[in-house]
Design an enzyme around this catalytic site. Structure first.
Site, PDB file in Angstrom:
ATOM      1  N   TRP A  31       0.675  -9.145 -14.971  1.00  0.00           N
ATOM      2  CA  TRP A  31       1.211  -9.835 -13.381  1.00  0.00           C
ATOM      3  C   TRP A  31       0.078 -11.416 -13.480  1.00  0.00           C
ATOM      4  O   TRP A  31      -0.878 -11.211 -13.458  1.00  0.00           O
ATOM      5  CB  TRP A  31       1.045  -9.266 -12.273  1.00  0.00           C
ATOM      6  CG  TRP A  31       2.149  -9.626 -11.102  1.00  0.00           C
ATOM      7  CD1 TRP A  31       1.438 -10.216 -10.067  1.00  0.00           C
ATOM      8  CD2 TRP A  31       3.329  -9.331 -11.431  1.00  0.00           C
ATOM      9  NE1 TRP A  31       2.521 -10.485  -9.532  1.00  0.00           N
ATOM     10  CE2 TRP A  31       3.245  -9.929  -9.500  1.00  0.00           C
ATOM     11  CE3 TRP A  31       3.985  -9.235 -12.214  1.00  0.00           C
ATOM     12  CZ2 TRP A  31       4.656 -10.887  -9.411  1.00  0.00           C
ATOM     13  CZ3 TRP A  31       5.729  -9.407 -11.459  1.00  0.00           C
ATOM     14  CH2 TRP A  31       6.010 -10.419 -10.279  1.00  0.00           C
ATOM     15  N   PHE A  66      -3.260  -4.199  -8.849  1.00  0.00           N
ATOM     16  CA  PHE A  66      -3.506  -2.503  -8.908  1.00  0.00           C
ATOM     17  C   PHE A  66      -4.275  -1.454  -9.865  1.00  0.00           C
ATOM     18  O   PHE A  66      -4.959  -0.243  -9.588  1.00  0.00           O
ATOM     19  CB  PHE A  66      -2.373  -2.112  -8.222  1.00  0.00           C
ATOM     20  CG  PHE A  66      -3.012  -0.557  -6.958  1.00  0.00           C
ATOM     21  CD1 PHE A  66      -3.178  -1.303  -5.993  1.00  0.00           C
ATOM     22  CD2 PHE A  66      -2.741   0.570  -7.601  1.00  0.00           C
ATOM     23  CE1 PHE A  66      -3.534   0.110  -5.243  1.00  0.00           C
ATOM     24  CE2 PHE A  66      -3.027   1.428  -6.483  1.00  0.00           C
ATOM     25  CZ  PHE A  66      -3.317   1.182  -5.509  1.00  0.00           C
ATOM     26  N   GLU A  67      -4.004  -1.848 -11.487  1.00  0.00           N
ATOM     27  CA  GLU A  67      -4.129  -0.637 -12.004  1.00  0.00           C
ATOM     28  C   GLU A  67      -5.557  -0.879 -12.888  1.00  0.00           C
ATOM     29  O   GLU A  67      -5.677  -0.299 -13.454  1.00  0.00           O
ATOM     30  CB  GLU A  67      -3.123  -0.417 -13.339  1.00  0.00           C
ATOM     31  CG  GLU A  67      -1.846  -0.668 -13.231  1.00  0.00           C
ATOM     32  CD  GLU A  67      -0.158  -1.138 -11.784  1.00  0.00           C
ATOM     33  OE1 GLU A  67       0.004  -0.136 -11.093  1.00  0.00           O
ATOM     34  OE2 GLU A  67      -0.813  -2.177 -11.990  1.00  0.00           O
ATOM     35  N   ASP A  94       4.954 -13.447   1.464  1.00  0.00           N
ATOM     36  CA  ASP A  94       5.806 -13.803   2.754  1.00  0.00           C
ATOM     37  C   ASP A  94       5.663 -12.235   2.765  1.00  0.00           C
ATOM     38  O   ASP A  94       6.176 -11.920   4.384  1.00  0.00           O
ATOM     39  CB  ASP A  94       6.939 -14.224   2.440  1.00  0.00           C
ATOM     40  CG  ASP A  94       6.679 -16.388   1.814  1.00  0.00           C
ATOM     41  OD1 ASP A  94       5.776 -16.441   2.166  1.00  0.00           O
ATOM     42  OD2 ASP A  94       8.301 -15.885   1.402  1.00  0.00           O
ATOM     43  N   THR A  95       4.802 -11.673   1.837  1.00  0.00           N
ATOM     44  CA  THR A  95       4.663 -10.415   2.854  1.00  0.00           C
ATOM     45  C   THR A  95       3.369  -9.094   2.836  1.00  0.00           C
ATOM     46  O   THR A  95       2.480 -10.150   2.427  1.00  0.00           O
ATOM     47  CB  THR A  95       5.750  -8.575   2.157  1.00  0.00           C
ATOM     48  OG1 THR A  95       5.008  -8.747   0.949  1.00  0.00           O
ATOM     49  CG2 THR A  95       7.073  -9.660   1.709  1.00  0.00           C
ATOM     50  N   HIS A  97       2.132  -7.977   0.648  1.00  0.00           N
ATOM     51  CA  HIS A  97       1.404  -6.064   0.255  1.00  0.00           C
ATOM     52  C   HIS A  97       0.250  -6.845  -0.806  1.00  0.00           C
ATOM     53  O   HIS A  97      -0.850  -6.397  -1.174  1.00  0.00           O
ATOM     54  CB  HIS A  97       2.953  -7.009  -1.086  1.00  0.00           C
ATOM     55  CG  HIS A  97       2.447  -6.355  -2.203  1.00  0.00           C
ATOM     56  ND1 HIS A  97       3.329  -5.258  -2.673  1.00  0.00           N
ATOM     57  CD2 HIS A  97       2.559  -7.120  -3.967  1.00  0.00           C
ATOM     58  CE1 HIS A  97       2.958  -5.399  -3.978  1.00  0.00           C
ATOM     59  NE2 HIS A  97       2.567  -6.199  -4.686  1.00  0.00           N
TER      60      HIS A  97
END
Length: 161
Positions: A31, A66-67, A94-95, A97
Site C-alpha cells: 500500500w 497493518f500486516e 477523512d476517517t 482508519h
C-alpha cells in the site's frame, strides 16, 4: 518539527557497525508503493554499503501496513535474521482508519521488540499528507529507509558487544 533542519539520511558512517555477517529481513507494505518502494531501496542500498550481502537481505512484501507485524514475526522466526525492518506508509484521510492502523502497527512492532530476541525497526511513515511522505522517501528530508537500515545495523550489533 523534528525534521525542520535535518536530513534523515545524514549520519556518521563510522558510527555504524559493519554488517558483513548479518542477515536482515525487510517487511514492506505494498500500500502506497510509490513511497514504500523508495524506502525499501534506501534501506537495501544502506545495508549493502555497510557490508550486508545481497543474499542476506530477505524481503517480504505484504498488502498493507497493518500486516507488517505478522511479516516481521515471520521473518524473525522463519529466516533467522539478526534484525527486521518494517517499512510502510500511512497517510491521514477523512476517517479514523489512519488512527487504528497507526496504533495497531505501533503496538504490534513494540510487542515484537518486547517479547522477541530480534530487533524490529519501525520504518513506517505516518504523515498528514502524501507530500510529507514523499519528502521522507527520497525528497528534501532524505530517506527514512536509510535511517531504518542504520538503526537495524546498530541494534543487530547489540548482541555482539
Amino acid at each position: 518539527m523534528a525534521t525542520a533542519y535535518h536530513n534523515l539520511s545524514d549520519y556518521d558512517y563510522e558510527s555504524v557497525p559493519c554488517g558483513k555477517d548479518l542477515r536482515i529481513g525487510i517487511a514492506v507494505a505494498e500500500w502506497n508503493h510509490n513511497i514504500t518502494e523508495p524506502l525499501m531501496k534506501g534501506a537495501i542500498d544502506t545495508l549493502l554499503e555497510h557490508g550486508v550481502s545481497a543474499d542476506n537481505i530477505i524481503v517480504q512484501h505484504v498488502p498493507g501496513t497493518f500486516e507488517l507485524t505478522y511479516a516481521s514475526a515471520y521473518l524473525a522466526e522463519q529466516h533467522e535474521v539478526d534484525a527486521v525492518i518494517a517499512i510502510g506508509c500511512v497517510v491521514r484521510g477523512d476517517t479514523p482508519h489512519f488512527d487504528y492502523i497507526c496504533q495497531g502497527v505501533t503496538q504490534g512492532i513494540t510487542q515484537l521488540n518486547v517479547d522477541g530476541f530480534v530487533p524490529v525497526i519501525f520504518g513506517v511513515l505516518t504523515t498528514e499528507t502524501m507530500l510529507q511522505a514523499e519528502e521522507r522517501a527520497g525528497g528534501k528530508h532524505g530517506n527514512k529507509g536509510t535511517e531504518a537500515a542504520v538503526t537495524a545495523l546498530k541494534m543487530a550489533g547489540l548482541e555482539r558487544i
